[in-house]
Scaffold this active site. Structure first.
Site, PDB file in Angstrom:
ATOM      1  N   GLU A 206       0.864  -1.191   0.000  1.00 45.68           N
ATOM      2  CA  GLU A 206       0.000   0.000   0.000  1.00 45.68           C
ATOM      3  C   GLU A 206       0.897   1.236   0.000  1.00 45.68           C
ATOM      4  O   GLU A 206       1.812   1.334   0.813  1.00 45.68           O
ATOM      5  CB  GLU A 206      -0.909  -0.040   1.239  1.00 45.68           C
ATOM      6  CG  GLU A 206      -1.640   1.249   1.559  1.00 45.68           C
ATOM      7  CD  GLU A 206      -2.534   1.758   0.434  1.00 45.68           C
ATOM      8  OE1 GLU A 206      -3.364   0.984  -0.057  1.00 45.68           O
ATOM      9  OE2 GLU A 206      -2.377   2.933   0.044  1.00 45.68           O
ATOM     10  N   ASP A 315     -22.539   3.397  -8.893  1.00 56.92           N
ATOM     11  CA  ASP A 315     -21.095   3.648  -8.988  1.00 56.92           C
ATOM     12  C   ASP A 315     -20.761   4.713 -10.031  1.00 56.92           C
ATOM     13  O   ASP A 315     -19.760   5.419  -9.900  1.00 56.92           O
ATOM     14  CB  ASP A 315     -20.346   2.357  -9.366  1.00 56.92           C
ATOM     15  CG  ASP A 315     -20.193   1.397  -8.188  1.00 56.92           C
ATOM     16  OD1 ASP A 315     -20.795   1.659  -7.126  1.00 56.92           O
ATOM     17  OD2 ASP A 315     -19.480   0.380  -8.342  1.00 56.92           O
ATOM     18  N   HIS A 447     -28.941  -9.739  26.066  1.00 61.30           N
ATOM     19  CA  HIS A 447     -27.703 -10.259  26.661  1.00 61.30           C
ATOM     20  C   HIS A 447     -27.646 -11.772  26.477  1.00 61.30           C
ATOM     21  O   HIS A 447     -28.669 -12.436  26.639  1.00 61.30           O
ATOM     22  CB  HIS A 447     -27.678  -9.932  28.151  1.00 61.30           C
ATOM     23  CG  HIS A 447     -26.451 -10.463  28.839  1.00 61.30           C
ATOM     24  ND1 HIS A 447     -25.209  -9.899  28.649  1.00 61.30           N
ATOM     25  CD2 HIS A 447     -26.283 -11.514  29.682  1.00 61.30           C
ATOM     26  CE1 HIS A 447     -24.323 -10.575  29.362  1.00 61.30           C
ATOM     27  NE2 HIS A 447     -24.944 -11.564  29.994  1.00 61.30           N
TER      28      HIS A 447
HETATM   29  C1  LIG Z   1     -14.689  -7.768  -5.353  1.00 60.00           C
HETATM   30  C2  LIG Z   1     -15.736  -6.764  -5.001  1.00 60.00           C
HETATM   31  C3  LIG Z   1     -16.387  -6.853  -3.784  1.00 60.00           C
HETATM   32  C4  LIG Z   1     -17.369  -5.941  -3.453  1.00 60.00           C
HETATM   33  N1  LIG Z   1     -17.985  -6.064  -2.245  1.00 60.00           N
HETATM   34  C5  LIG Z   1     -18.958  -5.189  -1.901  1.00 60.00           C
HETATM   35  C6  LIG Z   1     -19.644  -5.329  -0.678  1.00 60.00           C
HETATM   36  O1  LIG Z   1     -19.380  -6.242   0.105  1.00 60.00           O
HETATM   37  N2  LIG Z   1     -20.620  -4.447  -0.383  1.00 60.00           N
HETATM   38  C7  LIG Z   1     -20.937  -3.409  -1.228  1.00 60.00           C
HETATM   39  O2  LIG Z   1     -21.829  -2.625  -0.904  1.00 60.00           O
HETATM   40  N3  LIG Z   1     -20.305  -3.253  -2.406  1.00 60.00           N
HETATM   41  C8  LIG Z   1     -19.338  -4.117  -2.759  1.00 60.00           C
HETATM   42  N4  LIG Z   1     -18.714  -3.987  -3.969  1.00 60.00           N
HETATM   43  C9  LIG Z   1     -19.094  -2.846  -4.829  1.00 60.00           C
HETATM   44  C10 LIG Z   1     -20.412  -3.146  -5.554  1.00 60.00           C
HETATM   45  O3  LIG Z   1     -20.249  -4.292  -6.346  1.00 60.00           O
HETATM   46  C11 LIG Z   1     -20.822  -1.954  -6.405  1.00 60.00           C
HETATM   47  O4  LIG Z   1     -20.850  -0.785  -5.620  1.00 60.00           O
HETATM   48  C12 LIG Z   1     -22.193  -2.160  -7.024  1.00 60.00           C
HETATM   49  O5  LIG Z   1     -22.227  -3.322  -7.797  1.00 60.00           O
HETATM   50  C13 LIG Z   1     -22.591  -0.958  -7.875  1.00 60.00           C
HETATM   51  O6  LIG Z   1     -23.855  -1.175  -8.393  1.00 60.00           O
HETATM   52  P1  LIG Z   1     -24.322  -0.459  -9.721  1.00 60.00           P
HETATM   53  O7  LIG Z   1     -25.774  -0.778  -9.870  1.00 60.00           O
HETATM   54  O8  LIG Z   1     -23.919   0.961  -9.728  1.00 60.00           O
HETATM   55  O9  LIG Z   1     -23.516  -1.119 -10.931  1.00 60.00           O
HETATM   56  P2  LIG Z   1     -22.892  -2.543 -11.242  1.00 60.00           P
HETATM   57  O10 LIG Z   1     -23.180  -3.537 -10.223  1.00 60.00           O
HETATM   58  O11 LIG Z   1     -21.480  -2.267 -11.621  1.00 60.00           O
HETATM   59  O12 LIG Z   1     -23.712  -2.989 -12.525  1.00 60.00           O
HETATM   60  C14 LIG Z   1     -23.651  -2.281 -13.724  1.00 60.00           C
HETATM   61  C15 LIG Z   1     -24.142  -3.181 -14.839  1.00 60.00           C
HETATM   62  O13 LIG Z   1     -24.323  -2.382 -16.012  1.00 60.00           O
HETATM   63  C16 LIG Z   1     -23.874  -3.137 -17.124  1.00 60.00           C
HETATM   64  N5  LIG Z   1     -23.588  -2.205 -18.231  1.00 60.00           N
HETATM   65  C17 LIG Z   1     -22.523  -1.363 -18.364  1.00 60.00           C
HETATM   66  N6  LIG Z   1     -22.651  -0.671 -19.533  1.00 60.00           N
HETATM   67  C18 LIG Z   1     -23.800  -1.089 -20.120  1.00 60.00           C
HETATM   68  C19 LIG Z   1     -24.456  -0.737 -21.346  1.00 60.00           C
HETATM   69  N7  LIG Z   1     -23.974   0.173 -22.186  1.00 60.00           N
HETATM   70  N8  LIG Z   1     -25.622  -1.379 -21.635  1.00 60.00           N
HETATM   71  C20 LIG Z   1     -26.149  -2.302 -20.786  1.00 60.00           C
HETATM   72  N9  LIG Z   1     -25.556  -2.660 -19.627  1.00 60.00           N
HETATM   73  C21 LIG Z   1     -24.404  -2.056 -19.307  1.00 60.00           C
HETATM   74  C22 LIG Z   1     -22.649  -3.848 -16.579  1.00 60.00           C
HETATM   75  O14 LIG Z   1     -22.289  -4.947 -17.408  1.00 60.00           O
HETATM   76  C23 LIG Z   1     -23.160  -4.283 -15.207  1.00 60.00           C
HETATM   77  O15 LIG Z   1     -23.809  -5.532 -15.260  1.00 60.00           O
HETATM   78  C24 LIG Z   1     -17.733  -4.908  -4.353  1.00 60.00           C
HETATM   79  C25 LIG Z   1     -17.098  -4.806  -5.601  1.00 60.00           C
HETATM   80  C26 LIG Z   1     -16.118  -5.732  -5.923  1.00 60.00           C
HETATM   81  C27 LIG Z   1     -15.460  -5.631  -7.264  1.00 60.00           C
END
Ligand SMILES: Cc1cc2nc3c(=O)[nH]c(=O)nc-3n(C[C@H](O)[C@H](O)[C@H](O)COP(=O)(O)OP(=O)(O)OC[C@H]3O[C@@H](n4cnc5c(N)ncnc54)[C@H](O)[C@@H]3O)c2cc1C
Length: 474
Positions: A206, A315, A447
């Site tokens: 890190e 995200d 508890h």
């Molecule tokens: C290893 C790992 C562990 C994680 N653990 C946690 C956890 O424990 N708790 C937590 O809260 N978060 C966790 N996260 C984060 C979490 O996965 C994300 O914050 C969350 O999935 C975001 O949701 P979202 O709906 O924004 O998008 P996403 O889940 O990223 O989904 C977006 C979707 O849009 C699709 N897409 C993209 N562009 C297009 C397009 N042009 N047309 C159609 N579809 C498209 C993608 O293919 C995807 O399926 C983790 C992430 C990782 C990588």
């Protein structure tokens, strides 16, 4: 029927943001199309994020506990790991949950389209389906929920089968003898813990002075102590200057004031240095959507972009990049479209690191209060004084409340310890309900449970915790 029920809505991306939005829209009577490349909704969280990582961390915890049991008089033999079965169990968990979401889509009559979407204009999407066909469809409102992907450091890009991002690591290709994890954030530590439990010698590097940047140091410390025993090495204030493939592995060169061994060879390297929003959606330039700093799509408190018919959630709009934030935003966006008076303005978004011990926090952190020069009072309850923590042999925890000294209102909660991720929900409720420390202290907790540590930390605030003795100053 309300006017909004006539609306045609498209949701681009089927992650926890997208599917939560689509399901609520359908519940409110809207006509919904959900587009995602996978067979079923789920997105990163279900297919290659939260869910598979937590399934593997559950296994890691079992292995670790079986080793700890020796101290309790139970001597388990060293576990024999059948990687193919472990992989297929993890995949069955993903299939069960994503299949369930597919069912829920059908029951709600959400039109689920497997494919990719591109913008033709503010209201029209060109949908390229996975069966090879294409269609242009117009909608009243479009919600962008395209999520994020692993960030890449160009200088560490190496075309080698030994290199992994989080998706590759979750595929569990093998149990390497040695693994270098680049990045001491939550994803690196969670996946590093999985591999360490399976038998890999893990080294984490890190560049900042501490693990889990952003989290309060007193919460990180008990985790770091345990990880120091579990991992081969934790290199702080260190950067990876280069990675080179050799016949026996990947040679990493480290730079930093604390570096003792400048070069080391690893069987595999996992790069987990953060995530990048998927805001480069084809045709987005034909709309008025504005992409701002760090490539996040800009939205207002109703999750509406600069283009009145386009909303964005999850995200792709900003930190914290967490599934529950995405889902909540999805629901707010739909309510805003339905004409309800709503805004996304939470007081507490919980963050959980599912390591062992878990680290969780919500609301104001001590770190942020210091940065903002805000006056706070911190009340800490050490788990060494918790009956429940002792019964499970896990006194290595702390629960703390961050309280406004004037109003005695709970502003933040931080917990490190086994199961902290479950406990933090009480903190979220306390903050969102504007609870005072007195409310928490006066609520009877069962508890013996770890939840008592939340109540007792409020008692600590008043100097009257049953299980913590503080001699009165003369
Ligand atoms: C290893 C790992 C562990 C994680 N653990 C946690 C956890 O424990 N708790 C937590 O809260 N978060 C966790 N996260 C984060 C979490 O996965 C994300 O914050 C969350 O999935 C975001 O949701 P979202 O709906 O924004 O998008 P996403 O889940 O990223 O989904 C977006 C979707 O849009 C699709 N897409 C993209 N562009 C297009 C397009 N042009 N047309 C159609 N579809 C498209 C993608 O293919 C995807 O399926 C983790 C992430 C990782 C990588």
């Amino acid at each position: 029927m309300p006017e909004s029920a006539q609306l045609n809505i498209a949701v681009v991306g089927g992650g926890p943001g997208g599917y939560a939005a689509a399901f609520l829209a359908a519940d409110l009577g809207m006509n919904v199309t959900l587009i995602d490349p996978e067979l079923n909704p789920g997105g990163v969280c279900l297919y290659r994020g939260c869910i598979p990582s937590k399934a593997l961390l559950h296994v890691a915890k079992l292995i670790e506990e079986s080793q700890q049991a020796k101290a309790w008089g139970i001597d388990f033999p060293k576990p024999n790991i059948d990687l193919a079965r472990l992989r297929s169990w993890k995949e069955s968990v993903v299939k069960k949950l994503t299949g369930g979401l597919g069912q829920l889509s059908k029951q709600r009559k959400v039109q689920y389209v497997q494919g990719h979407a591109a913008f033709e204009n503010s209201r029209t999407l060109r949908i390229s389906k996975s069966d090879g066909t294409q269609a242009s469809v117009s909608f009243d409102r479009i919600i962008i929920a395209t999520g994020s992907r692993p960030a890449i450091i160009p200088s560490l890009k190496l075309d080698s089968p030994r290199m992994m991002d989080s998706t590759g690591a979750l595929n569990l290709p093998d149990v390497p003898k040695t693994l270098l994890v680049v990045g001491g954030g939550y994803i690196g530590l969670e996946l590093g813990s999985v591999y360490a439990a399976l038998g890999t010698r893990v080294t984490v590097v890190e560049m900042l002075p501490g693990l889990l940047p952003g989290a309060d140091r007193d919460l990180v410390l008990p985790l770091q102590k345990r990880l120091e025993k579990m991992f081969e090495g934790i290199l702080l204030n260190t950067t990876v200057a280069s990675l080179k493939e050799e016949a026996t592995g990947i040679r990493a060169t480290f730079e930093g004031s604390e570096v003792k061994e400048r070069e080391q060879v690893f069987d595999r390297v996992l790069v987990s240095v953060g995530r990048k929003p998927n805001s480069e959606i084809p045709g987005l330039e034909k709309t008025q959507v504005r992409v701002g700093a760090r490539s996040f799509i800009q939205v207002n408190k109703q999750l509406q972009t600069d283009d009145p018919s386009i909303y964005a959630i999850g995200d792709v709009v900003g930190e914290p990049m967490l599934a529950h934030k995405a889902s909540h935003e999805g629901r707010v966006a739909i309510e805003a479209i339905a004409g309800h008076k709503v805004a996304f303005e939470p007081n507490a978004i919980p963050a959980v690191v599912f390591t062992d011990p878990e680290v969780a926090w919500c609301g104001l952190t001590e770190t942020r209060a210091q940065e903002e020069g805000r006056e706070i009072k911190v009340a800490k309850f050490p788990w060494g004084a918790s009956g429940r923590a002792i019964t499970i042999d896990r006194p290595d925890g702390v629960t703390k409340l961050i309280v406004d000294p004037q109003t005695e209102r709970v502003l933040g909660v931080g917990i490190v310890g086994a199961g902290a991720g479950e406990l933090i929900a009480e903190g979220v409720l306390a903050i969102e309900m504007a609870a005072l420390a007195r409310d928490v202290a006066l609520s009877i907790h069962p508890h013996p449970t770890l939840s008592e540590t939340v109540m007792e930390s409020a008692e600590v605030f008043f100097g009257t915790s049953t299980h913590v003795y503080r001699p009165k100053r003369a």
